[in-house]
Design a protein around this motif. Structure first.
Motif, PDB file in Angstrom:
ATOM      1  N   CYS B 114      41.899  47.811  29.595  1.00 37.77           N
ATOM      2  CA  CYS B 114      41.534  46.440  29.981  1.00 37.77           C
ATOM      3  C   CYS B 114      41.378  45.586  28.718  1.00 37.77           C
ATOM      4  O   CYS B 114      40.822  46.033  27.715  1.00 37.77           O
ATOM      5  CB  CYS B 114      40.230  46.453  30.766  1.00 37.77           C
ATOM      6  SG  CYS B 114      39.643  44.823  31.224  1.00 37.77           S
ATOM      7  N   VAL B 121      42.391  50.517  33.611  1.00 31.99           N
ATOM      8  CA  VAL B 121      42.574  49.794  34.876  1.00 31.99           C
ATOM      9  C   VAL B 121      43.308  50.704  35.877  1.00 31.99           C
ATOM     10  O   VAL B 121      44.034  51.618  35.479  1.00 31.99           O
ATOM     11  CB  VAL B 121      43.364  48.473  34.686  1.00 31.99           C
ATOM     12  CG1 VAL B 121      42.642  47.521  33.785  1.00 31.99           C
ATOM     13  CG2 VAL B 121      44.762  48.746  34.163  1.00 31.99           C
ATOM     14  N   CYS B 132      39.950  46.658  36.989  1.00 32.47           N
ATOM     15  CA  CYS B 132      39.135  47.319  35.971  1.00 32.47           C
ATOM     16  C   CYS B 132      37.738  47.447  36.553  1.00 32.47           C
ATOM     17  O   CYS B 132      37.043  46.443  36.740  1.00 32.47           O
ATOM     18  CB  CYS B 132      39.094  46.491  34.687  1.00 32.47           C
ATOM     19  SG  CYS B 132      37.933  47.184  33.498  1.00 32.47           S
TER      20      CYS B 132
END
Lengths: 68, 177
Positions: B114, B121, B132
Motif C-alpha cells: 500500500c 493490499v 488495504c
C-alpha cells in the motif's frame, strides 16, 4: 541591487525551494528520475542565488553602518 | 554608533552602542531576534532547503543506471479464474505484487505494498476493488488509483504479457493513468 530587492529575492528563493523540495520528493517516490534531477538542479541554483544575494545584502547593510 | 568590534557586534561583550544600551530589559532577545538575524535565518533556510534535494538527485542518477525490465514468469492463466488473485514478487524478492483476474475478465498486476504505509493490499472480489485492511485504503482495480482512505498515490503498475497461457511480468510503471 538595493537592500529591499535582496529581501524580496531571498524570500522568492525560499518559496521556490519549498516548492522544489515538494516536487523533488514526489518525483523521487514516483521514480521519475529525470524530473528529480531537473527540480533538484533548479533548487540548487536557487540556493546559490539566495547565498549570493545574501552576501550582497550583507555588504550593503554593513557598509551603511560604516558610513554612519 | 561606533564601527569598532564589528565581528562581535551581536555578542554581549561587544563595544557596539546598540548592545550596550542601558535599561534594556530585553537585551538578550534584542540581540537574538532582530531584523538582521531574521534575514540571515531566512537565507540559511533557503540554502538548506535547496541543498536538501541533492541526495535525491544523487540517488535518482544511481537509479537511472539500473535496469529493471526483467521478464519473469508469474503463473499459468488457466489456474487463475475470474475474480481470483495470486501473489508474486516483482522485480525483486522484496517487492510483493498481486496479479488479479477481475470479474470483468481483465488481467491486471500491481505491486501490493500500500502506498500509505506499505501494508499488503488484497483483492475484494465482491466489490471488485483492492483493499488495504490496515487503514481501510481502497484502490481501483482497473487502474490502481486510490479511491478511498489515506493512500494518496497509485499502486505501481506491473506490465504483463500472456504467452501460450503463461502470464509474464515485463516491466513496472510508478506513475500511470
Amino acid at each position: 541591487m538595493d537592500k529591499k530587492m535582496c529581501w524580496i529575492l531571498i524570500f522568492v528563493t525560499i518559496a521556490v525551494n519549498v516548492v522544489m523540495v515538494q516536487w523533488t520528493v514526489e518525483s523521487y517516490l514516483g521514480r521519475e528520475f529525470n524530473q528529480v534531477v531537473i527540480y533538484s538542479g533548479i533548487s540548487v541554483v536557487s540556493a546559490f542565488i539566495a547565498f549570493f544575494v545574501f552576501l550582497n545584502w550583507r555588504k550593503l547593510e554593513y557598509a551603511e553602518e560604516n558610513q554612519q | 554608533m561606533t564601527n569598532e568590534c564589528k565581528k562581535g557586534r551581536n555578542l554581549k561583550n561587544s563595544k557596539s552602542d546598540m548592545v550596550n544600551l542601558t535599561k534594556n530589559v530585553d537585551q538578550k532577545d534584542d540581540l537574538k531576534y532582530n531584523r538582521r538575524s531574521f534575514l540571515k535565518t531566512a537565507a540559511g533556510a533557503s540554502i538548506a532547503l535547496g541543498l536538501s534535494t541533492v541526495p535525491f538527485s544523487v540517488r535518482a542518477m544511481m537509479g537511472m543506471a539500473e535496469e529493471e525490465n526483467e521478464r519473469l514468469e508469474i503463473g499459468r492463466l488457466d489456474q487463475l479464474g475470474e475474480g481470483e488473485s495470486m501473489t508474486f514478487n516483482y522485480p525483486t524478492d522484496n517487492d510483493p505484487a498481486i496479479l488479479v483476474h477481475t470479474v470483468n475478465g481483465d488481467l491486471v498486476a500491481y505491486n501490493s505494498a500500500c502506498t500509505h504505509l506499505m501494508c499488503p493490499v488484497f483483492y475484494k472480489k465482491e466489490e471488485d476493488i483492492l483493499l488495504c485492511p490496515c487503514h481501510k485504503g481502497y484502490f481501483d482495480v482497473n487502474n490502481g488509483q486510490p479511491v478511498e482512505g489515506p493512500p494518496q498515490r497509485e499502486l505501481p503498475l506491473i506490465e504483463i504479457e500472456v504467452e501460450n497461457g503463461i502470464v509474464y511480468a515485463t516491466g513496472r510503471k510508478y506513475r500511470h493513468g
